[in-house]
Design an enzyme around this catalytic site. Sequence first.
Site, PDB file in Angstrom:
ATOM      1  N   CYS A 162     -12.670  -5.087 -24.379  1.00 27.90           N
ATOM      2  CA  CYS A 162     -12.204  -6.221 -25.188  1.00 27.90           C
ATOM      3  C   CYS A 162     -13.236  -7.344 -25.301  1.00 27.90           C
ATOM      4  O   CYS A 162     -13.366  -7.964 -26.353  1.00 27.90           O
ATOM      5  CB  CYS A 162     -10.881  -6.754 -24.659  1.00 27.90           C
ATOM      6  SG  CYS A 162     -10.869  -7.207 -22.915  1.00 27.90           S
ATOM      7  N   ASP A 176      -7.121 -10.261 -32.110  1.00 34.44           N
ATOM      8  CA  ASP A 176      -6.883  -9.504 -30.885  1.00 34.44           C
ATOM      9  C   ASP A 176      -7.530  -8.121 -30.966  1.00 34.44           C
ATOM     10  O   ASP A 176      -7.187  -7.322 -31.841  1.00 34.44           O
ATOM     11  CB  ASP A 176      -5.373  -9.357 -30.679  1.00 34.44           C
ATOM     12  CG  ASP A 176      -5.021  -8.773 -29.324  1.00 34.44           C
ATOM     13  OD1 ASP A 176      -5.943  -8.448 -28.560  1.00 34.44           O
ATOM     14  OD2 ASP A 176      -3.817  -8.652 -29.027  1.00 34.44           O
ATOM     15  N   HIS A 195      -7.166  -5.664 -28.876  1.00 29.37           N
ATOM     16  CA  HIS A 195      -6.486  -4.709 -28.011  1.00 29.37           C
ATOM     17  C   HIS A 195      -5.668  -3.640 -28.734  1.00 29.37           C
ATOM     18  O   HIS A 195      -4.977  -2.858 -28.097  1.00 29.37           O
ATOM     19  CB  HIS A 195      -5.587  -5.469 -27.019  1.00 29.37           C
ATOM     20  CG  HIS A 195      -6.354  -6.317 -26.062  1.00 29.37           C
ATOM     21  ND1 HIS A 195      -6.668  -7.639 -26.338  1.00 29.37           N
ATOM     22  CD2 HIS A 195      -6.909  -6.044 -24.856  1.00 29.37           C
ATOM     23  CE1 HIS A 195      -7.370  -8.143 -25.330  1.00 29.37           C
ATOM     24  NE2 HIS A 195      -7.529  -7.194 -24.426  1.00 29.37           N
TER      25      HIS A 195
END
Length: 488
Positions: free
Chosen positions: A172, A367, A369
């Site tokens: 990440c 994001d 993820h």
Amino acid sequence: MKSLHEGTLNPKHCCKTDSSSPIRVLGSDCSEPGSSDTKNSKTSLWSGFFLSPFSIFETHSESKGCGKKGFSGRSNGWTQAVKRVMNGGSMRRLQERLLGNKTGISSSTSDIWLLGVCYKISQEGSSSSDPASCDGEAAFVEDFSSRILLTYRKGFDAIGNSKYTSDVNWGCMLRSSQMLVAQALIVHQLGRSWRKSSHKPLDKEYMEILHLFGDSEASAFSIHNLLQAGNGYDLAAGSWVGPYAMCRTWESLARCEREAMELEHQSFPMAIYVVSGDEDGERGGAPVVCIEDASKLCFEFSKGQANWTPILLLVPLVLGLDKVNPRYIPLLGTTFTFPQSLGILGGRSGASTYIVGVQDEEAFYLDPHEVQLVVDVKGDNLEADTSSYHSNILRRVPLDSIDPSLAIGFYCKDKDDFDEFCNRASKLADLSKGAPLFTVTQGRNISKASGNYEMSSDGGQIQQDGCSDVMPGHDAEDCTQEDDWQFL
């Protein structure tokens, strides 16, 4: 190459700033620590609950070939099933809710600042009778969804000598940093006013930028090449990495490319300046933007052909121990009002995101993820499907809940732009009440003197006299301890 200022921003819904206007610290009436302690302890508990299983699954999957068949095989099947549930949309939404993350635009009427651009938002949203406010919300969403999103991918060629064909649950920070650098390239090549087209053919420059971040060694800024460039900073496939090491890795990668190629053939068209404090950022001092250092880096980047080039500034910071010291939150928000803003590498501990905007004391972020299949995006394929590289889901999180270890990015296209950035940064430092995020100085002989700040009652800024190795947000008694924050 298109100019930075090509295209215009709608004056109906955008607030404009200039270098002559005073810098106002966003949300300067910051609340003192108190009830937020309980909130952060709950956040840490839930964060640990969700993050720890992922590392267990990843470790198990790497070692699954070592055990015997039978129970271990059934166990592996069970863990894979649970992993699919944990990665599913329902579990993800539950996780975001428990961690305090929200989606959409809040009911606040405050302006939203997105990477140096201001948007006017009405409380009634799209039902407002004020066209400027309605246009502001729509324009903000269009701007947000035009930023490049880089997420976990699976199915690419193995990284180096490892068996990793995916960066799920560990990549990440690398993805977040790729997004920030991609934004710098977008601004450099296409201008800040560029928006993704919904029609084909797509912009050739845009496709060439996406190709740079592909998931193979053939793409200059792939995870494969980043990990190789970061060997000296303990970067390795399967391991988390902190903001400082990530910034230095980009510096190393850009240096290697500059040395290997002619200037006109380089994929990275700007110098990189990792802004640090004393002892080259290894152990402290508030980071100092040194104008002489920036000038030297530009001269070296151009191989002596120019005194100034475009420059990317990366400012790694540690703004507290377990959480961001409240005195820094308004300052962080104000950096998004800089026209040079590239946002922040930050997020939860062990779960990095790319923060691109603020409203009041909440941050909007992209994001990384989400797990997606690898996509082979070629620079000359102007009909490609690039939908997986963008998102219109507006995720937001309180600024006071992000991890104190982070990095801020800025892009300056030329010397005048850099001078304006320094002017804004100096004004912000003057308004920081002795605890700036970073300072600006002309030369290194001045930088040490500029770092002598008094100890605040809440431990926010550290006096440098006799303890020059303490980062902002650390206590004075920590001087004797080893500062390994950059590798967290």
